[in-house]
Design a protein around this motif. Structure first.
Motif, short mmCIF file in Angstrom:
data_model
loop_
_atom_site.label_atom_id
_atom_site.label_comp_id
_atom_site.label_asym_id
_atom_site.label_seq_id
_atom_site.Cartn_x
_atom_site.Cartn_y
_atom_site.Cartn_z
N LYS A 6 1.06 -1.10 -0.09
CA LYS A 6 -0.14 0.02 0.02
C LYS A 6 0.90 1.30 0.06
O LYS A 6 1.99 1.34 0.76
CB LYS A 6 -0.72 0.06 1.21
CG LYS A 6 -2.04 -0.72 1.25
CD LYS A 6 -3.03 -0.10 2.13
CE LYS A 6 -4.55 -0.79 1.83
NZ LYS A 6 -5.66 -0.19 2.60
N ARG A 17 -2.93 6.08 4.12
CA ARG A 17 -2.88 4.95 2.98
C ARG A 17 -4.38 4.91 2.50
O ARG A 17 -4.99 4.45 2.73
CB ARG A 17 -2.47 3.65 3.69
CG ARG A 17 -1.00 3.55 4.33
CD ARG A 17 -0.62 2.13 4.72
NE ARG A 17 0.76 2.38 5.05
CZ ARG A 17 1.40 1.22 5.20
NH1 ARG A 17 1.13 0.20 4.59
NH2 ARG A 17 2.88 1.47 5.48
N TRP A 21 -4.40 -1.64 -2.87
CA TRP A 21 -3.30 -2.35 -2.77
C TRP A 21 -2.56 -2.01 -4.20
O TRP A 21 -3.26 -2.01 -5.18
CB TRP A 21 -3.50 -3.77 -2.38
CG TRP A 21 -3.88 -4.01 -1.22
CD1 TRP A 21 -5.13 -3.94 -0.51
CD2 TRP A 21 -2.80 -4.16 0.25
NE1 TRP A 21 -4.85 -4.14 0.83
CE2 TRP A 21 -3.60 -4.22 1.25
CE3 TRP A 21 -1.62 -4.08 0.23
CZ2 TRP A 21 -3.25 -4.33 2.47
CZ3 TRP A 21 -1.05 -4.23 1.44
CH2 TRP A 21 -1.81 -4.54 2.59
N LYS A 41 -7.20 -7.20 0.38
CA LYS A 41 -5.48 -7.53 0.21
C LYS A 41 -5.36 -9.17 -0.17
O LYS A 41 -4.81 -9.33 -1.02
CB LYS A 41 -4.99 -7.65 1.81
CG LYS A 41 -3.77 -8.04 1.99
CD LYS A 41 -3.00 -8.08 3.22
CE LYS A 41 -1.66 -8.42 3.37
NZ LYS A 41 -1.17 -8.06 4.75
#
Length: 102
Positions: A6, A17, A21, A41
């Motif tokens: 990230k 963030r 991803w 993720k």
């Protein structure tokens, strides 16, 4: 080997963030690429593994196996466009299994 990460972004002195991803990988010529993947993720890790498999197939000049073609056909168009742009997917077909017109 592909990896996910990230990015950190600083805005007004605060670091955060963003949701996506990113997959970092090297193509068959060793050039490094970064691709915005997913907010999940697990899905991003799966994409990194599929890209690794695709790079290996291209390096050995083999067509992708059926399960990999099926997974690649289900990817969003923006990811397929990126993979076509770096030469990992055929320009005429999505993952080498069916024409884009279908």
């Amino acid at each position: 080997m592909a990896s996910i990460q990230k990015r950190s972004v600083k805005v007004n002195g605060k670091t955060y963030r963003p949701g996506k991803w990113y997959v970092r990988y090297r193509d068959t010529e060793g050039k490094e690429h970064r691709l915005a993947a997913f907010t999940d993720k697990r899905a991003s890790t799966a994409l990194a593994n599929r890209i690794d498999q695709l790079v290996e197939c291209r390096a050995e000049n083999l067509p992708p196996p059926a399960d990999l073609r099926t997974a690649l056909d289900a990817l969003p168009e923006r990811i397929c466009e990126h993979l076509r742009g770096v030469g990992l997917l055929d320009n005429v077909t999505g993952a080498g299994s069916r024409p884009l017109a279908d």
